[in-house]
Design a protein around this motif. Structure first.
Motif, short mmCIF file in Angstrom:
data_model
loop_
_atom_site.label_atom_id
_atom_site.label_comp_id
_atom_site.label_asym_id
_atom_site.label_seq_id
_atom_site.Cartn_x
_atom_site.Cartn_y
_atom_site.Cartn_z
N ARG A 163 -15.97 85.30 18.40
CA ARG A 163 -16.36 83.99 18.93
C ARG A 163 -16.17 83.94 20.44
N ARG A 164 -15.12 84.55 20.95
CA ARG A 164 -14.92 84.61 22.41
C ARG A 164 -16.03 85.40 23.08
N ASP A 165 -16.45 86.49 22.45
CA ASP A 165 -17.55 87.27 23.01
C ASP A 165 -18.84 86.45 23.09
N LEU A 166 -19.10 85.66 22.05
CA LEU A 166 -20.29 84.81 22.07
C LEU A 166 -20.19 83.73 23.14
N ILE A 167 -19.00 83.17 23.31
CA ILE A 167 -18.80 82.15 24.34
C ILE A 167 -19.02 82.75 25.72
N LEU A 168 -18.47 83.93 25.95
CA LEU A 168 -18.65 84.59 27.25
C LEU A 168 -20.11 84.94 27.49
N LYS A 169 -20.84 85.29 26.45
CA LYS A 169 -22.26 85.60 26.60
C LYS A 169 -23.07 84.35 26.92
N GLN A 170 -22.69 83.21 26.36
CA GLN A 170 -23.45 81.98 26.54
C GLN A 170 -23.01 81.18 27.76
N LEU A 171 -21.90 81.54 28.39
CA LEU A 171 -21.33 80.74 29.47
C LEU A 171 -22.27 80.60 30.68
N PRO A 172 -22.88 81.67 31.22
CA PRO A 172 -23.74 81.49 32.40
C PRO A 172 -24.91 80.55 32.16
N THR A 173 -25.59 80.69 31.01
CA THR A 173 -26.73 79.83 30.71
C THR A 173 -26.32 78.37 30.58
N THR A 174 -25.19 78.14 29.92
CA THR A 174 -24.72 76.76 29.77
C THR A 174 -24.34 76.16 31.10
N LEU A 175 -23.72 76.94 31.97
CA LEU A 175 -23.37 76.42 33.30
C LEU A 175 -24.62 76.14 34.12
N ASP A 176 -25.65 76.96 33.98
CA ASP A 176 -26.91 76.68 34.68
C ASP A 176 -27.51 75.35 34.22
N LEU A 177 -27.53 75.12 32.92
CA LEU A 177 -28.06 73.86 32.40
C LEU A 177 -27.22 72.67 32.86
N THR A 179 -25.43 72.54 35.57
CA THR A 179 -25.68 72.37 37.01
C THR A 179 -26.97 71.60 37.27
N VAL A 180 -28.02 71.93 36.52
CA VAL A 180 -29.29 71.22 36.67
C VAL A 180 -29.13 69.75 36.32
N CYS A 181 -28.37 69.46 35.26
CA CYS A 181 -28.17 68.06 34.87
C CYS A 181 -27.40 67.29 35.93
N VAL A 182 -26.36 67.91 36.50
CA VAL A 182 -25.56 67.22 37.52
C VAL A 182 -26.37 67.05 38.80
N GLU A 183 -27.15 68.07 39.18
CA GLU A 183 -27.99 67.93 40.36
C GLU A 183 -29.09 66.90 40.19
N ALA A 184 -29.48 66.63 38.94
CA ALA A 184 -30.50 65.62 38.68
C ALA A 184 -29.96 64.20 38.76
N GLY A 185 -28.66 64.05 38.95
CA GLY A 185 -28.08 62.72 39.10
C GLY A 185 -27.18 62.27 37.98
N LEU A 186 -27.02 63.08 36.93
CA LEU A 186 -26.15 62.71 35.83
C LEU A 186 -24.69 62.96 36.19
N SER A 187 -23.81 62.22 35.56
CA SER A 187 -22.39 62.51 35.71
C SER A 187 -22.02 63.74 34.91
#
Length: 315
Positions: A163-177, A179-187
């Motif tokens: 499960r940790r390996d899957l989290i580490l694999k998915q972490l960059p994509t989730t952070l990109d999403l 980041t896009v949401c926060v830059e769009a004006g969301l909290s």
């Protein structure tokens, strides 16, 4: 016929068979989907009602009842042998494996059941094969008891590692999403909510959903994020959480911090992939030496040895 030609023909037949399976698989999937659509259209027809089982089959129900009775039998014994420190450690292990609804007492019950049932089954199987032998029975009982007691913990540790390996694999994509949401004006909280809604099911999404549930119950957002980092047990997630908490506390831009952490997580994932690629030759040495090389030697030198043996017998 030459054995090398036989081997070559066998490999060609196997590749042709696998190719036919690969071509036929989408067709089978289309057939299943068409049948499901036909069944759903039948359900909508007037006067037609699909038969739905109201209860599990009798055999499944009897197994579930027997399992529940065993749980009730072992529960008092397990509760008397579970200290507060052990309960905390088991809770952390269960949370790391994603089993939030399982109490530590249930895990201890599983350990005791395996420690009793596994040696019993081993003794019965050994008695059926070899008959009664006191030494063998004692060895099987000891090995089954120790292995059965520690097997649930080892299985959970393996599940938590995967499960940790899957989290580490998915972490960059989730952070990109995020980041896009926060830059769009969301909290930050609204961005996490949007990521949970739009992403596919994965362990990191489950952790973020757990953070949202804790925030809705009144827990401070920073504490909920720190608890997520503690549950996961990855330094990459811990650094991301610390960056978000510090950016929120100091009033700096969270989007910039998230973008930096996303790049760091992506670089870390690439480095881990390179490390695993460098470890591949070492891991392949055992199957090469003990499984592949002997077969190759038999194929190459087998006919020569057979011919020499035939000539020697003929003389």
């Amino acid at each position: 016929m030459d054995p090398l030609l036989l081997l070559l023909f066998g490999l060609m037949f196997a590749s042709l068979f696998l190719g036919l399976l690969a071509i036929a698989k989408p067709k089978q999937r289309e057939d299943v989907e068409s049948r499901l659509r036909r069944l759903s259209s039948d359900d909508e027809r007037p006067g037609f009602r699909a038969v739905q089982p109201d209860a599990p089959p009798p055999r499944t129900a009897s197994i579930a009842e027997a399992n529940a009775q065993l749980d009730e039998l072992f529960r008092p014994w397990a509760a008397g042998r579970l200290s507060e420190g052990q309960a905390t450690e088991l809770t952390q292990l269960l949370h790391a494996a994603g089993r939030y609804g399982t109490p530590p007492l249930q895990l201890r019950v599983w350990q005791l059941k395996c420690a009793v049932l596994l040696p019993f089954c081993g003794v019965v199987f050994t008695f059926a094969l070899l008959g009664f032998n006191a030494a063998v029975v004692a060895l099987v009982t000891l090995a089954g008891t120790v292995g059965g007691y520690f097997y649930p913990v080892f299985a959970l540790q393996r599940e938590a590692s995967q499960r940790r390996d899957l989290i580490l694999k998915q972490l960059p994509t989730t952070l990109d999403l995020l980041t896009v949401c926060v830059e769009a004006g969301l909290s930050l909280q609204a961005g996490i909510q949007k990521v949970v809604e739009k992403t596919r099911p994965n362990p990191l999404r489950e952790e973020l959903a757990q953070v949202l549930r804790e925030i809705q119950l009144g827990r401070p957002r920073g504490d909920a994020l720190k608890e997520m980092a503690r549950r996961v047990g990855l330094k990459e997630v811990n650094s991301v959480v610390l960056a978000m908490v510090q950016a929120e506390a100091m009033g700096t831009g969270i989007a910039k911090s998230l973008r930096i952490q996303s790049e760091i997580a992506r670089d870390t994932r690439i480095q881990r992939a390179q490390e695993q690629a460098m470890q591949a030759p070492v891991k392949l040495s055992f199957p090469l030496v003990f499984f592949i090389f002997p077969v190759v030697f038999i194929v190459i030198f087998g006919p020569v040895a057979l011919e020499l043996f035939t000539n020697w017998v003929g003389q």
